[in-house]
Design a protein around this motif. Structure first.
Motif, PDB file in Angstrom:
ATOM      1  N   ARG A 279       4.026   9.735  -7.646  1.00 52.56           N
ATOM      2  CA  ARG A 279       5.087  10.211  -8.548  1.00 52.56           C
ATOM      3  C   ARG A 279       4.648  10.159  -9.998  1.00 52.56           C
ATOM      4  NH1 ARG A 279      10.341   7.220  -6.268  1.00 52.56           N
ATOM      5  NH2 ARG A 279       8.928   5.528  -6.679  1.00 52.56           N
ATOM      6  N   GLU A 280       3.932   9.108 -10.376  1.00 55.19           N
ATOM      7  CA  GLU A 280       3.449   9.012 -11.755  1.00 55.19           C
ATOM      8  C   GLU A 280       2.448  10.120 -12.079  1.00 55.19           C
ATOM      9  OE1 GLU A 280       4.078   6.801 -14.489  1.00 55.19           O
ATOM     10  OE2 GLU A 280       5.859   6.599 -13.237  1.00 55.19           O
ATOM     11  N   LEU A 281       1.573  10.425 -11.140  1.00 58.98           N
ATOM     12  CA  LEU A 281       0.510  11.403 -11.385  1.00 58.98           C
ATOM     13  C   LEU A 281       0.990  12.847 -11.288  1.00 58.98           C
ATOM     14  CD1 LEU A 281      -2.403   9.632  -9.513  1.00 58.98           C
ATOM     15  CD2 LEU A 281      -2.085   9.827 -11.990  1.00 58.98           C
ATOM     16  N   THR A 282       2.031  13.080 -10.503  1.00 58.10           N
ATOM     17  CA  THR A 282       2.518  14.446 -10.330  1.00 58.10           C
ATOM     18  C   THR A 282       3.796  14.722 -11.104  1.00 58.10           C
ATOM     19  OG1 THR A 282       3.836  13.912  -8.363  1.00 58.10           O
ATOM     20  CG2 THR A 282       1.524  14.603  -8.012  1.00 58.10           C
ATOM     21  N   GLY A 283       4.493  13.658 -11.504  1.00 57.07           N
ATOM     22  CA  GLY A 283       5.764  13.818 -12.203  1.00 57.07           C
ATOM     23  C   GLY A 283       6.916  14.119 -11.275  1.00 57.07           C
ATOM     24  N   GLU A 284       6.668  14.123  -9.974  1.00 57.56           N
ATOM     25  CA  GLU A 284       7.719  14.430  -9.003  1.00 57.56           C
ATOM     26  C   GLU A 284       8.533  13.192  -8.682  1.00 57.56           C
ATOM     27  OE1 GLU A 284       6.367  16.321  -5.458  1.00 57.56           O
ATOM     28  OE2 GLU A 284       5.010  17.624  -6.559  1.00 57.56           O
ATOM     29  N   THR A 285       9.836  13.383  -8.601  1.00 56.41           N
ATOM     30  CA  THR A 285      10.719  12.338  -8.104  1.00 56.41           C
ATOM     31  C   THR A 285      11.703  12.990  -7.163  1.00 56.41           C
ATOM     32  OG1 THR A 285      12.300  12.571  -9.912  1.00 56.41           O
ATOM     33  CG2 THR A 285      10.567  10.908 -10.188  1.00 56.41           C
ATOM     34  N   THR A 286      12.023  12.318  -6.093  1.00 58.21           N
ATOM     35  CA  THR A 286      12.979  12.872  -5.143  1.00 58.21           C
ATOM     36  C   THR A 286      14.343  12.217  -5.295  1.00 58.21           C
ATOM     37  OG1 THR A 286      12.282  11.276  -3.466  1.00 58.21           O
ATOM     38  CG2 THR A 286      11.220  13.452  -3.451  1.00 58.21           C
ATOM     39  N   ASP A 287      14.370  11.012  -5.857  1.00 58.94           N
ATOM     40  CA  ASP A 287      15.639  10.286  -5.961  1.00 58.94           C
ATOM     41  C   ASP A 287      16.133  10.139  -7.395  1.00 58.94           C
ATOM     42  OD1 ASP A 287      13.844   8.476  -6.955  1.00 58.94           O
ATOM     43  OD2 ASP A 287      14.205   6.945  -5.445  1.00 58.94           O
ATOM     44  N   GLY A 288      15.367  10.643  -8.348  1.00 63.43           N
ATOM     45  CA  GLY A 288      15.775  10.534  -9.736  1.00 63.43           C
ATOM     46  C   GLY A 288      15.430   9.213 -10.392  1.00 63.43           C
ATOM     47  N   PHE A 289      14.853   8.293  -9.618  1.00 61.50           N
ATOM     48  CA  PHE A 289      14.531   6.971 -10.156  1.00 61.50           C
ATOM     49  C   PHE A 289      13.025   6.760 -10.147  1.00 61.50           C
ATOM     50  CE2 PHE A 289      18.765   6.575  -8.292  1.00 61.50           C
ATOM     51  CZ  PHE A 289      19.468   6.150  -9.390  1.00 61.50           C
ATOM     52  N   ARG A 290      12.550   5.956 -11.070  1.00 64.03           N
ATOM     53  CA  ARG A 290      11.139   5.609 -11.132  1.00 64.03           C
ATOM     54  C   ARG A 290      11.016   4.103 -10.944  1.00 64.03           C
ATOM     55  NH1 ARG A 290       7.800   9.145 -12.658  1.00 64.03           N
ATOM     56  NH2 ARG A 290       7.194  10.101 -14.504  1.00 64.03           N
ATOM     57  N   THR A 291      11.392   3.616  -9.791  1.00 64.65           N
ATOM     58  CA  THR A 291      11.353   2.178  -9.544  1.00 64.65           C
ATOM     59  C   THR A 291      10.499   1.882  -8.326  1.00 64.65           C
ATOM     60  OG1 THR A 291      13.261   2.168  -8.072  1.00 64.65           O
ATOM     61  CG2 THR A 291      13.698   1.922 -10.438  1.00 64.65           C
ATOM     62  N   MET A 292      10.202   0.613  -8.123  1.00 62.44           N
ATOM     63  CA  MET A 292       9.443   0.182  -6.962  1.00 62.44           C
ATOM     64  C   MET A 292      10.373  -0.162  -5.806  1.00 62.44           C
ATOM     65  SD  MET A 292       6.273   0.357  -7.608  1.00 62.44           S
ATOM     66  CE  MET A 292       5.587  -0.620  -6.295  1.00 62.44           C
ATOM     67  N   GLU A 293      11.665  -0.319  -6.053  1.00 59.65           N
ATOM     68  CA  GLU A 293      12.580  -0.733  -5.017  1.00 59.65           C
ATOM     69  C   GLU A 293      12.776   0.373  -3.997  1.00 59.65           C
ATOM     70  OE1 GLU A 293      13.381  -1.935  -8.193  1.00 59.65           O
ATOM     71  OE2 GLU A 293      12.590  -3.779  -7.459  1.00 59.65           O
ATOM     72  N   ALA A 294      12.779  -0.016  -2.734  1.00 59.59           N
ATOM     73  CA  ALA A 294      13.089   0.940  -1.667  1.00 59.59           C
ATOM     74  C   ALA A 294      14.607   1.044  -1.557  1.00 59.59           C
ATOM     75  CB  ALA A 294      12.490   0.449  -0.358  1.00 59.59           C
ATOM     76  N   SER A 295      15.089   2.233  -1.333  1.00 59.29           N
ATOM     77  CA  SER A 295      16.542   2.427  -1.207  1.00 59.29           C
ATOM     78  C   SER A 295      17.041   1.894   0.087  1.00 59.29           C
ATOM     79  CB  SER A 295      16.907   3.896  -1.286  1.00 59.29           C
ATOM     80  OG  SER A 295      16.114   4.625  -2.131  1.00 59.29           O
TER      81      SER A 295
ATOM     82  N   TRP B  11       0.838  -1.204   0.000  1.00 61.35           N
ATOM     83  CA  TRP B  11       0.000   0.000   0.000  1.00 61.35           C
ATOM     84  C   TRP B  11       0.873   1.253   0.000  1.00 61.35           C
ATOM     85  CZ3 TRP B  11      -4.295   2.065  -1.279  1.00 61.35           C
ATOM     86  CH2 TRP B  11      -4.900   3.111  -0.579  1.00 61.35           C
ATOM     87  N   ARG B  12       1.878   1.277   0.881  1.00 66.33           N
ATOM     88  CA  ARG B  12       2.778   2.430   0.981  1.00 66.33           C
ATOM     89  C   ARG B  12       3.555   2.640  -0.315  1.00 66.33           C
ATOM     90  NH1 ARG B  12       5.690   0.665   4.844  1.00 66.33           N
ATOM     91  NH2 ARG B  12       7.471   0.084   3.604  1.00 66.33           N
ATOM     92  N   LEU B  13       4.132   1.586  -0.848  1.00 62.53           N
ATOM     93  CA  LEU B  13       4.919   1.703  -2.069  1.00 62.53           C
ATOM     94  C   LEU B  13       4.063   2.053  -3.279  1.00 62.53           C
ATOM     95  CD1 LEU B  13       7.399  -1.269  -1.578  1.00 62.53           C
ATOM     96  CD2 LEU B  13       7.961   1.162  -1.591  1.00 62.53           C
ATOM     97  N   ALA B  14       2.886   1.449  -3.373  1.00 63.41           N
ATOM     98  CA  ALA B  14       1.999   1.736  -4.504  1.00 63.41           C
ATOM     99  C   ALA B  14       1.542   3.186  -4.469  1.00 63.41           C
ATOM    100  CB  ALA B  14       0.794   0.798  -4.490  1.00 63.41           C
ATOM    101  N   ARG B  15       1.184   3.686  -3.295  1.00 61.57           N
ATOM    102  CA  ARG B  15       0.753   5.087  -3.191  1.00 61.57           C
ATOM    103  C   ARG B  15       1.867   6.036  -3.586  1.00 61.57           C
ATOM    104  NH1 ARG B  15      -1.738   5.698   2.610  1.00 61.57           N
ATOM    105  NH2 ARG B  15      -0.238   7.353   2.426  1.00 61.57           N
ATOM    106  N   ALA B  16       3.081   5.760  -3.123  1.00 62.15           N
ATOM    107  CA  ALA B  16       4.216   6.625  -3.473  1.00 62.15           C
ATOM    108  C   ALA B  16       4.488   6.573  -4.970  1.00 62.15           C
ATOM    109  CB  ALA B  16       5.460   6.194  -2.693  1.00 62.15           C
ATOM    110  N   TRP B  17       4.450   5.376  -5.536  1.00 68.11           N
ATOM    111  CA  TRP B  17       4.719   5.224  -6.963  1.00 68.11           C
ATOM    112  C   TRP B  17       3.655   5.936  -7.791  1.00 68.11           C
ATOM    113  CZ3 TRP B  17       2.823   3.326 -11.510  1.00 68.11           C
ATOM    114  CH2 TRP B  17       3.744   3.079 -12.520  1.00 68.11           C
ATOM    115  N   LEU B  18       2.388   5.744  -7.435  1.00 69.51           N
ATOM    116  CA  LEU B  18       1.300   6.390  -8.166  1.00 69.51           C
ATOM    117  C   LEU B  18       1.365   7.904  -8.017  1.00 69.51           C
ATOM    118  CD1 LEU B  18      -1.583   3.899  -7.372  1.00 69.51           C
ATOM    119  CD2 LEU B  18      -0.565   4.321  -9.630  1.00 69.51           C
TER     120      LEU B  18
END
Length: 89
Positions: A73-89, A64-71
């Motif tokens: 970023r997809e909907l707003t175009g914002e990225t904080t880490d420069g990556f568009r992946t599902m993997e947690a750092s 739930w947490r990862l899907a919400r964050a991913w969605l």
């Protein structure tokens, strides 16, 4: 996802963009889409979702947490880490 709707400047959520983002997420991780559908659209609790998917509650919380964050970023175009992946750092 609620945050993405607010970012839209008071307009209703872009359902086409949400559908596109959900389809893209389904290509990466179908279970996360199921969690979003059950929790956000279906109103199921974490426990109910875990029971239906036959996974632990911690797995549902993580998905739930990862899907919400991913969605978001997809909907707003914002990225904080420069990556568009599902993997947690």
């Amino acid at each position: 996802m609620e945050e993405a709707a607010v970012v839209g400047g008071g307009q209703g959520p872009d359902l086409v963009a949400l559908d596109d983002a959900m389809n893209a997420l389904a290509q990466i991780d179908p279970r996360k889409v199921q969690v979003v559908e059950m929790r956000f659209f279906g109103g199921l609790s974490v426990e109910e979702t875990a029971e239906v998917l036959k996974v632990s509650t911690i797995t549902v919380k993580r998905d739930w947490r990862l899907a919400r964050a991913w969605l978001y970023r997809e909907l707003t175009g914002e990225t904080t880490d420069g990556f568009r992946t599902m993997e947690a750092s």
